[in-house]
Design an enzyme around this catalytic site. Structure first.
Site, mmCIF file in Angstrom:
data_model
loop_
_atom_site.group_PDB
_atom_site.id
_atom_site.type_symbol
_atom_site.label_atom_id
_atom_site.label_comp_id
_atom_site.label_asym_id
_atom_site.label_seq_id
_atom_site.Cartn_x
_atom_site.Cartn_y
_atom_site.Cartn_z
ATOM 1 N N LYS A 155 0.850 -1.196 0.000
ATOM 2 C CA LYS A 155 0.000 0.000 0.000
ATOM 3 C C LYS A 155 0.885 1.244 0.000
ATOM 4 O O LYS A 155 1.879 1.307 0.733
ATOM 5 C CB LYS A 155 -0.909 -0.016 1.228
ATOM 6 C CG LYS A 155 -1.967 1.086 1.235
ATOM 7 C CD LYS A 155 -2.877 0.976 2.465
ATOM 8 C CE LYS A 155 -3.955 2.054 2.488
ATOM 9 N NZ LYS A 155 -4.798 2.002 3.704
ATOM 10 N N SER B 100 -9.749 2.389 2.793
ATOM 11 C CA SER B 100 -8.909 3.074 1.852
ATOM 12 C C SER B 100 -7.969 2.175 1.049
ATOM 13 O O SER B 100 -7.469 2.580 -0.002
ATOM 14 C CB SER B 100 -8.057 4.108 2.606
ATOM 15 O OG SER B 100 -7.155 3.465 3.483
ATOM 16 N N SER C 142 -9.726 0.039 6.974
ATOM 17 C CA SER C 142 -9.171 0.070 5.607
ATOM 18 C C SER C 142 -8.475 -1.202 5.135
ATOM 19 O O SER C 142 -8.135 -1.319 3.959
ATOM 20 C CB SER C 142 -8.194 1.228 5.469
ATOM 21 O OG SER C 142 -8.918 2.423 5.400
HETATM 22 N N1 GLN Z 1 -13.112 4.576 6.054
HETATM 23 C C1 GLN Z 1 -12.397 5.010 7.200
HETATM 24 C C2 GLN Z 1 -12.048 6.476 7.078
HETATM 25 O O1 GLN Z 1 -12.352 7.023 6.083
HETATM 26 C C3 GLN Z 1 -11.204 4.121 7.410
HETATM 27 C C4 GLN Z 1 -9.920 4.649 6.964
HETATM 28 C C5 GLN Z 1 -8.770 3.764 7.283
HETATM 29 O O2 GLN Z 1 -8.880 2.724 7.934
HETATM 30 N N2 GLN Z 1 -7.614 4.210 6.861
HETATM 31 O O3 GLN Z 1 -11.498 7.061 7.948
#
Ligand code: GLN
Length: 451
Positions: free
Chosen positions: A52, A127, A151
């Protein structure tokens, strides 16, 4: 073979932001030579891995999905990256993500979205949609992700892959571009539970570069999968995450998986976690607060982009022009929310209250784990939604995280693994298990038993 597969499908999937073809081939040849020379190699030596883009890499650009870091070459490797290299694994490249890991669909990437390999009109989650899509599309057998509010787990849920958020402090955050430092954890994204465990064993463990890294030794996660047994295991179904707001097909597969565990000797009970309903609200104050502080370092001087207004400008004007051009709308929204929540006069009302809710969520977990070994829920309320569906409605996007966020607030580990396909749309669905802090091995035991 994986590089060929990337070549063949990534124009359609767009899982990668950077493919390190030459470096990957050179690494693979080096491992082949070492193997031929009889050098001792670990179990994952020679296995390709996608990374990532939130993790910094010294030989590949690292953007975190943002224009503000376009072209930036970090001077060092993040610890999880250094560890996969030491294990002889072969980095294939960097995967797409929502900008600074803010989002649940990968649509907030400054470099365009990733598409779900199961249906290219749908989101791959976020994400870390790039890592999950790369694994689901057979572009990489394994990937690294980061999970601040889901994410790793939610992309796993919508792509039929396995995703693990380790205990906070279980995997080093050194070199993981920070979103919210008290919530972030790096972890595996794979196609099987055993793969995730093998990768967890490689990346986990103490790192003196991360002051929140747990110093104690960890048991082998791979052994936990190999010795998987749920006989007598007490599984608590979270009542608040088993009904309202969840798609029928998601719930149906969840209950199928529970029935299977019960047939294998697990005891299923219902538990209540009354404060989980406030977890999203608390998270979306704590996260922007921490993010606004972490993102202050992107000041046009230290990293990446620098935009000078026409005719020059003061330091403040250059900084403002750079941040205006370099950050996307979701990042700006959260910086504004975060600085507001932290501002004098509002601090106690917003940030202070959110921290109290965080404690209540942690107590819900303590209470639940006093009577059960693991907790279970669907990983997310729906199957993959269509691109664009929630893009103009930030609140709808945030609500997708209802089942994943509590684990981050409490620092406990979680796994999402495939539980089948939803009847109504034929799309993959995940089941999530949560364990007490430091009991990650328990999750691999349950996951191994279901696989
Ligand atoms: N969807 C969550 C957010 O927008 C999770 C993000 C993440 O785990 N990096 O904050």
């Amino acid at each position: 073979a994986h590089l060929e597969r990337i070549e063949a499908v990534d124009t359609a999937v767009h899982a990668f932001l950077h493919v390190a073809t030459d470096a990957a081939l050179a690494d693979a040849e080096r491992i082949d030579r070492a193997r031929a020379a009889g050098e001792p190699l670990g179990p994952l030596a020679g296995v390709p891995i996608a990374i990532k883009d939130v993790l910094v890499t010294k030989d590949m650009p690292s953007t975190a999905g943002s224009r503000i870091l376009e072209g930036w070459m970090p001077p060092y490797d993040a610890t999880p990256v250094a560890k996969v290299r030491e294990a002889g694994m072969v980095p294939l490249g960097k995967t797409n993500m929502d900008e600074f890991a803010m989002g649940s669909s990968t649509e907030h990437s400054a470099y365009g979205p990733t598409y779900n390999p199961w249906d290219l009109e749908r989101i791959p989650g976020g994400s870390g949609g790039g890592s999950a899509a790369a694994v689901a599309a057979f572009e990489a057998p394994l990937a690294l992700g980061s999970d601040t509010g889901g994410s790793i787990r939610q992309p796993a849920h919508v792509t039929g892959t396995v995703g693990v958020k380790p205990t906070y402090g279980g995997v080093s955050r050194y070199g993981s571009i920070a979103l919210a430092s008290s919530l972030d954890q790096v972890g595996p994204v794979t196609r099987t539970v055993l793969d995730a465990a093998l990768l967890h064993d490689v990346i986990g463990g103490h790192d003196p570069h991360d002051s929140t890294s747990i110093p104690d030794p960890w048991p082998s996660m791979a052994d936990a999968v190999r010795n998987a047994d749920v006989q007598g295991l007490k599984i608590g179904v979270i009542r608040e995450l088993d009904g309202k707001g969840f798609q029928p097909g998601v719930l149906a597969r969840f209950h199928d998986a529970l029935a299977l565990l019960e047939r294998n000797g697990a005891e299923i009970v219902e538990v209540s976690t009354p404060h989980f309903e406030y977890a999203i609200a608390a998270y979306y104050l704590i996260l922007p607060a921490e993010a606004s502080s972490n993102l202050a370092k992107f000041d046009s001087v230290r990293f990446g982009l620098r935009v000078t207004p026409p005719g020059g400008g003061t330091v403040e004007e250059v900084m403002a022009a750079t941040r205006e051009a370099g950050f996307g709308p979701e990042v700006k929204r959260r910086i504004i929310l975060g600085t507001y929540a932290l501002s004098a006069g509002y601090y106690d009302a917003y940030y202070g209250s959110a921290q109290k809710v965080r404690t209540l969520v942690q107590r819900d977990f303590d209470q639940a784990f006093a009577s059960v070994d693991v907790l279970a829920s669907p990983t997310a309320p729906t199957t993959a939604f269509k691109l664009g569906e929630k893009l103009d409605d930030p609140l709808a996007m945030y609500l997708n995280d209802v089942a994943t966020i509590p684990a981050n607030l409490a620092g406990v580990p979680g796994i999402s693994l495939p539980s089948g396909l939803a009847d109504e749309d034929g799309l993959p669905v995940g089941i999530q298990f949560l364990a007490p802090a430091r009991q990650d091995a328990r999750l691999y035991g349950v996951g191994g038993a279901l696989e």
